[in-house]
Design a protein around this motif. Structure first.
Motif: not given
Ligand SMILES: Nc1ncnc2c1ncn2[C@@H]1O[C@H](COP(=O)(O)OP(=O)(O)OP(=O)(O)O)[C@@H](O)[C@H]1O
Ligand SMILES: [Mg+2]
Lengths: 229, 404
Positions: A13-14, A20, A22, A41-48, A169, A202, B400, B403
């Motif tokens: 990302y970015n 970042v 992901a 864990p949170s931020g591990s990339g599941k949503t991505t 989730e 989670h 976006n 979110r």
């Molecule tokens: N649109 C975005 N722009 C920049 N960074 C992003 C974006 N979406 C996610 N991230 C970053 O990518 C990484 C993975 O995010 P992601 O949302 O996939 O985690 P997650 O496992 O789903 O977390 P959670 O359990 O909190 O939902 C994180 O560091 C997050 O900050």
């Protein structure tokens, strides 16, 4: 043959500002009929990862095949149509269109798919019964509890007869009773319609139901276990 | 189902929708009122003008450029079959106009003599009703003069006026006539310069050797007839010897004045409508912003952005249609009433009306075209207001939007 095949997926990302990473090289195959949880864990990339599997986002690097189709080869319009016909979604919140009733929300995707009215009505009736909302078919989302709304979302996802359903989730906003009910429902539907479910969570209770658990950490798969349930 | 979504979205925030519709309503009510009034008086002016000069005039070619008796022509019944062959012609009024000196006692004055058919002229313009002293033309060697001319020449009904002027083909025209009546027309110029006499007297006055001399015909057509085809037809049948002049040419000064007024009206109306469009725009903007999560879900689920645009445009149009319908509900009966019961004009305004030869009333026009055109403009503008949501929907990033 797997219905989903992710090969060497990276997502940054970015890219222009502070990058970042992901996802850092994810390989994953999903078979027809799986009931799989992506955890970590949170931020591990599941949503991505789910967004990429769901055709909502494209990887920075790597390929994602849905059966024969490489999602990278589709135009943005084709991608929308691909989602319409092949992928079901249950989001964490704001799932339903507020001005449509439970019945209309369930019917909505079938309308977009241009399925005949008779088929739509039969299917909606069957699914709302199956998810236990039959008596509230004419209620708007505002008149339903969070758990009931998620059930309608599951019914809607099933109505489109997708190859698989992704759910990020889906129980995050629910109390434990509703969480259990929704999980049982998804597990039932998975058995009944042979529909593949992939969800990120989670929630330990969700993991307990899953037949396969893929663990992500820092954008990499750290474990991949299957259970006989 | 998409239409249902649009319809229900509009009523999700009833108050906001009603406020936007109210801005449309207000703009449309004001502009309809103003346009109806302006177009009504425009129509009144044109109708009065045409009533005076005819829809078309026939002269000897060149008369319109140089109004001299040398360009008069003789009528020996050659026109009748032509006029009869055109069913749209409702009335043909012959004229013989010339200039002359008029004197009575020690006073002398340059005047315009208008030779008229007393019966036809009265049917057309109601001249006999403008007589304030004496009576209308009833026999030979009688004339009617304006009030101001009578004052200037110190004449009364029954006095004899001496006319001396240039006749046709260079002869001297001379005659003594009895003032049968004094008229008062709305225009000052006519009251001081115009003298009416019977057509036969006028013909004898300018050229006693041959009957039938005319300077022109005024042709009146059925209401709503297109003039150009009739003009062409007359030109074809009468040939190059005669010119056919449309009222648009004859009244071109008046039309010019009117069209200047029209532009300033349109600017005002445009401003009103921009305000209305802004009302719709801000509503649509808010509707779009607060629904971006729903939009994101719909696109994620597989709805093409184009169809979402359609929903959004329909929402916009519904908002403006509510305003348009409300405005029409009020204005159609109101303006129709005012059309049939025009406001009386008094004071300074009344004088201006008189100057233009108009009855001092303020007529309102209530035509379907007026209502439809304004409704169409509003709807067109509301499409413009939908541009923001359209661009937003076509561009925004689904993830976006979901979110945040
Ligand atoms: N649109 C975005 N722009 C920049 N960074 C992003 C974006 N979406 C996610 N991230 C970053 O990518 C990484 C993975 O995010 P992601 O949302 O996939 O985690 P997650 O496992 O789903 O977390 P959670 O359990 O909190 O939902 C994180 O560091 C997050 O900050
Ligand atoms: Mg997440």
């Amino acid at each position: 043959m797997s219905i989903i095949k992710a090969e060497g997926i990276y997502k940054t990302y970015n890219e222009t500002h502070v990058p970042v990473n992901a996802l850092n090289g994810v390989d994953l195959q999903i078979e027809q009929g799986e009931f799989t949880a992506i955890v970590g864990p949170s931020g591990s990339g599941k949503t991505t990862l789910l967004n990429i599997i769901g055709g909502l986002d494209l990887p920075s690097k790597g390929n994602i095949f849905i059966e024969q189709t490489n999602l990278k080869d589709l135009s943005s319009k084709q991608l929308i149509d691909f989602r319409l016909h092949h992928i079901g979604f249950v989001f964490q919140a704001y799932n339903l269109i507020p001005v449509l009733t439970a019945k209309e929300n369930t019917e909505f995707i079938m309308v977009l798919q241009k399925r005949p009215k008779k088929e739509r009505e039969e299917k909606v009736k069957e699914l709302l019964e199956a998810v236990g909302i039959g008596d509230k078919a004419n209620h708007r989302p505002g008149q339903l509890s969070g758990g009931q709304q998620q059930r309608v979302a599951v019914a809607r996802a099933l109505a489109s007869q997708p190859k698989y359903i992704i759910a990020d989730e889906p129980t995050a906003n629910l109390d434990s009773k509703s969480t259990h009910e929704l999980l049982d429902l998804m597990a039932d539907m998975n058995k009944k319609y042979q529909t593949t479910f992939i969800f990120a969570t989670h929630d330990q209770r969700v993991m307990d139901k899953a037949r396969r658990i893929v663990t992500l950490d820092d954008g990499k798969i750290t474990s991949d276990e299957t259970f006989d349930r | 189902m998409l239409a249902a979504i649009a319809w229900r979205n509009v009523w999700r925030n009833r108050r906001r929708t009603l406020i936007a519709a109210a801005s449309v309503f207000t703009a449309m009510v004001l502009s309809l009122f103003m346009l109806s009034m302006k177009q009504g008086s425009l129509y009144q002016m044109i109708a009065a003008g045409v009533n005076q000069v005819g829809n078309l005039q026939i002269h000897d070619t060149g008369y319109w450029e140089n109004k001299s008796l040398d360009r008069a022509f003789f009528e020996h019944g050659q026109f009748n079959p032509v006029f009869k062959s055109i069913p749209e012609i409702t009335r043909v009024v012959p004229h013989l106009q010339t200039f002359s000196l008029a004197s009575y006692g020690k006073q002398t004055k340059g005047i315009v003599i208008s030779g008229i058919d007393p019966r036809l002229e009265d049917q057309q313009s109601g001249l006999s009703r403008k007589i304030i002293d004496g009576h209308y033309l009833s026999g030979r060697d009688e004339v009617l003069i304006g009030e101001l001319m009578a004052t200037y020449l110190k004449m009364n009904v029954g006095d004899s006026i001496v006319l001396l002027g240039q006749g046709y083909r260079g002869i001297t025209a001379y005659g003594i006539y009895k003032v049968a009546g004094i008229f008062n027309l709305p225009s000052r110029e006519m009251n001081s310069n115009l003298l009416y006499m019977g057509l036969k007297d006028a013909q004898d006055f300018v050229y006693p050797y041959e009957k039938g001399l005319l300077t022109g015909y005024s042709i009146y057509l059925k209401d709503g007839t297109q003039e150009m085809p009739i003009k062409k037809q007359l030109e074809k049948q009468l040939g190059k010897k005669y010119e056919i002049i449309s009222w648009r040419t004859i009244l071109s000064d008046m039309l010019q004045t009117i069209s200047v007024g029209k532009i300033s009206n349109q600017v005002f109306v445009l401003i009103l409508y921009l305000i209305a469009a802004f009302g719709i725009f801000s509503t649509v903007l808010m509707m779009t912003i607060e629904k971006r999560k729903e939009y994101a879900i719909m696109i994620a689920l597989g709805m093409q952005r184009g169809r979402l645009v359609w929903v959004s445009v329909v929402e916009t149009i519904i908002v403006s249609i509510v305003g348009v319908l409300a405005a029409l509900t009020v204005m159609v009966p109101l303006l129709t009433y005012m059309h049939f019961h025009p406001v009386q004009v008094s004071g300074e305004m009344a004088k201006i009306y008189v100057l233009y030869n108009l009855e001092p009333i303020m007529p309102f026009l209530a035509s379907p075209e007026l209502f439809l055109s304004q409704a169409a403009i509003i709807l067109g503008l509301s499409f413009f207001s939908a541009v923001y949501p359209i661009l937003y929907i076509l561009k925004f990033n689904v993830l976006n939007a979901y979110r945040h």
